[in-house]
Design a protein around this motif. Structure first.
Motif, short mmCIF file in Angstrom:
data_model
loop_
_atom_site.label_atom_id
_atom_site.label_comp_id
_atom_site.label_asym_id
_atom_site.label_seq_id
_atom_site.Cartn_x
_atom_site.Cartn_y
_atom_site.Cartn_z
N TYR A 125 36.31 39.75 36.87
CA TYR A 125 35.34 40.36 38.06
C TYR A 125 35.48 39.71 39.33
O TYR A 125 35.42 37.99 39.45
CB TYR A 125 34.16 40.91 37.80
N ASP A 126 35.49 40.18 39.95
CA ASP A 126 35.76 39.54 41.86
C ASP A 126 36.78 38.26 42.05
O ASP A 126 36.46 37.36 42.52
CB ASP A 126 34.07 38.83 42.70
N GLY A 127 37.33 38.52 41.13
CA GLY A 127 39.03 38.35 41.05
C GLY A 127 38.89 37.30 39.87
O GLY A 127 39.43 35.72 39.79
N LYS A 128 37.42 36.95 39.49
CA LYS A 128 37.76 35.45 38.81
C LYS A 128 38.55 35.77 37.58
O LYS A 128 38.84 36.93 37.18
CB LYS A 128 36.28 35.18 38.29
N GLN A 173 41.93 35.41 37.82
CA GLN A 173 43.06 35.34 37.89
C GLN A 173 43.24 34.09 38.48
O GLN A 173 43.21 33.11 39.31
CB GLN A 173 42.67 36.61 39.42
N GLU A 202 50.55 41.03 36.93
CA GLU A 202 50.96 41.41 37.55
C GLU A 202 51.78 41.13 39.01
O GLU A 202 52.26 40.26 39.28
CB GLU A 202 49.58 41.96 38.58
N ALA A 203 52.70 41.95 39.03
CA ALA A 203 53.76 41.65 40.07
C ALA A 203 53.35 42.10 41.37
O ALA A 203 51.70 42.66 41.90
CB ALA A 203 54.65 42.92 40.07
N TRP A 204 52.73 41.08 42.46
CA TRP A 204 52.02 41.02 43.27
C TRP A 204 52.55 41.86 44.11
O TRP A 204 53.36 41.53 44.77
CB TRP A 204 52.42 39.29 44.66
N HIS A 246 51.27 45.20 50.35
CA HIS A 246 50.20 46.43 50.46
C HIS A 246 49.78 46.40 52.06
O HIS A 246 49.94 45.33 52.76
CB HIS A 246 48.87 46.07 49.45
N GLU A 259 44.11 48.15 51.10
CA GLU A 259 43.80 48.74 49.73
C GLU A 259 42.46 49.56 50.18
O GLU A 259 41.69 49.51 51.78
CB GLU A 259 42.66 47.35 48.84
N GLY A 272 39.59 37.28 46.16
CA GLY A 272 39.23 38.47 45.35
C GLY A 272 38.23 38.80 45.12
O GLY A 272 37.62 39.91 44.65
N GLU A 290 40.69 52.05 42.60
CA GLU A 290 41.41 50.98 43.45
C GLU A 290 42.54 50.80 43.74
O GLU A 290 43.10 50.85 42.48
CB GLU A 290 40.58 49.79 43.41
N PHE A 296 46.29 49.84 45.94
CA PHE A 296 47.40 50.04 47.32
C PHE A 296 47.72 50.65 47.91
O PHE A 296 48.61 51.57 47.13
CB PHE A 296 48.14 48.63 46.49
N ASN A 325 45.55 49.74 40.98
CA ASN A 325 45.00 48.39 40.64
C ASN A 325 44.21 48.70 39.37
O ASN A 325 44.61 48.48 38.20
CB ASN A 325 44.39 48.11 41.59
#
Ligand code: ATP
Ligand code: MG
Length: 363
Positions: free
Chosen positions: A160-163, A165, A188-190, A193, A196, A222, A261, A263, A273
């Motif tokens: 969560y919150d980009g943790k 990653q 995941e491909a970057w 975008h 969001e 994140g 969510e 992109f 996402n």
């Protein structure tokens, strides 16, 4: 599609409904439930949680404490969750005590595993960001190459919150596998975008579906920092985002509020996402800028009541107060800004402590 969920009211004013989890989302749900004459019972492993301080009753126990879960289930007519990582075994136990849990364990299971989530998106015709399964450190480099050399490694569970990653550009640092927790992951491909956006919407057991106008979301590190409403994307894009969300909610036979969510790519495509099986940070502004906010909407859906009018009467922005930002709370008590604080005792770095909603007349 026909619903497997009981249709119609399953809770009445005066009844107690349960919330699994004690964070700020539980707190705001409990306040909305109180406005509708319901009591809320919280179940959380955390002492002195934000939600418990506005609830009628709290069970402080671990999610695998079966005796406590049974007691909790006996005290309520139905339950919901306020964070998606509540163990499915806990929701199953409450269901087997005869109390519906909305959203149900099947849906939670899909949201808890990024691989299951993204595979489900594909299966129902919603395009996710391209991804590859990663089961060990040796899978990372070949996956990165397949995805064009620019990606983000994400742990499948509990992020969560980009943790959990790690951004990977070109090469794979030795620490990457350890940095995501050395467990099942996806790469995941970057996605470069344009912006969001998210769709926050509600669905009832009878299949009624109502969405809020999608906001545009700014993240950094994140973490969501700001949601601006309405999103600046063209109307056909926002309509398509709403259709995708409805497709998802129908496919899940979803009951409650959920968020998708997305992109918006630079060439105008919408890629999913992730989805959140709950009220969502990017929907916090709805309680100040819409006739019915997301928290009330969720409680209505959980209780089997008709949904409220989501019409938005203002434009504006929602800004998260993270960590020590919240110590400056007084400066937000001006100029019509609406301050929400979650009552958290300690302001750790990046911790969501509150938010501010700033409104201006609708354009
Ligand atoms: P939360 O639960 O708070 O939404 P999370 O930990 O589940 O966060 P994600 O939603 O996967 O994390 O990622 C957080 C943010 O990181 C995204 O909103 C986006 O800004 C950025 N991000 C994640 N994946 C990608 C990607 N594939 N391409 C571009 N940006 C990404
Ligand atoms: Mg996210």
């Amino acid at each position: 599609m026909t619903s497997r969920e009981p249709v119609g009211p399953i809770a009445r004013p005066g009844d107690a409904i349960g919330i699994l989890g004690g964070g700020q989302l539980g707190r705001m749900l409990a306040m909305a439930a109180a406005e509708m004459g319901l009591d809320v019972h919280i179940f959380t492993p955390e002492h002195d949680s934000p939600a418990s301080r506005v609830a009628a009753k709290t069970w402080v126990a671990k999610f695998d404490d079966q005796a406590a879960l049974k007691e909790f289930a006996a005290s309520i007519v139905a339950a919901t969750i306020e964070f998606e990582n509540v163990p499915v075994a806990a929701t199953d136990l409450i269901e087997s005590a005869g109390k519906p849990v909305r959203p149900n364990g099947r849906t939670l299971g899909r949201a808890q595993d990024r691989l299951a989530e993204k595979t489900f998106f594909r299966d129902i015709g919603i395009e996710p960001a391209p991804f590859e399964r990663v089961d060990g450190p040796d899978d990372i480099a070949p996956a990165l190459e397949k995805l064009g050399g620019d990606g983000v490694l994400k742990s499948r569970f509990s992020g969560y919150d980009g943790k959990g990653q790690v951004r990977l550009k070109g090469n794979v640092p030795k620490t990457a596998w350890a940095d995501v927790g050395a467990g099942p992951s996806i790469l995941e491909a970057w996605i470069a975008h344009e912006c969001e956006i998210s769709v926050v919407a509600a669905r009832t057991a009878s299949g009624e579906f109502v969405g809020f106008d999608p906001p545009e979301n700014d993240h950094s590190g994140g973490i969501l920092r700001r949601s601006t409403f309405p999103a600046s994307a063209p109307k056909p894009v926002l309509d398509e985002a709403m259709r995708m969300t409805r497709k998802l909610a129908d496919a899940l036979d979803y009951v409650g509020v959920l968020a998708l969510e997305l992109f918006l790519t630079r060439d105008g495509r919408l890629l999913a996402n992730e989805f959140a099986p709950r009220v969502h940070n990017s929907g916090h502004w709805t309680q100040d800028a819409c006739r019915t906010g997301q928290f009330e909407q969720h409680i209505r859906a959980v209780c089997g009541w008709p949904l409220g009018d989501p019409a938005r009467w203002a434009d504006g922005e929602m800004i998260n107060l993270l960590g020590e930002d919240a110590y400056d709370w007084e400066r937000h008590l001006v100029g019509g800004a609406k301050l929400h604080l979650y009552g958290k005792r300690a302001a750790a770095d990046g911790r969501k402590m509150g938010h501010v909603v700033k409104l201006k007349p609708r354009t």
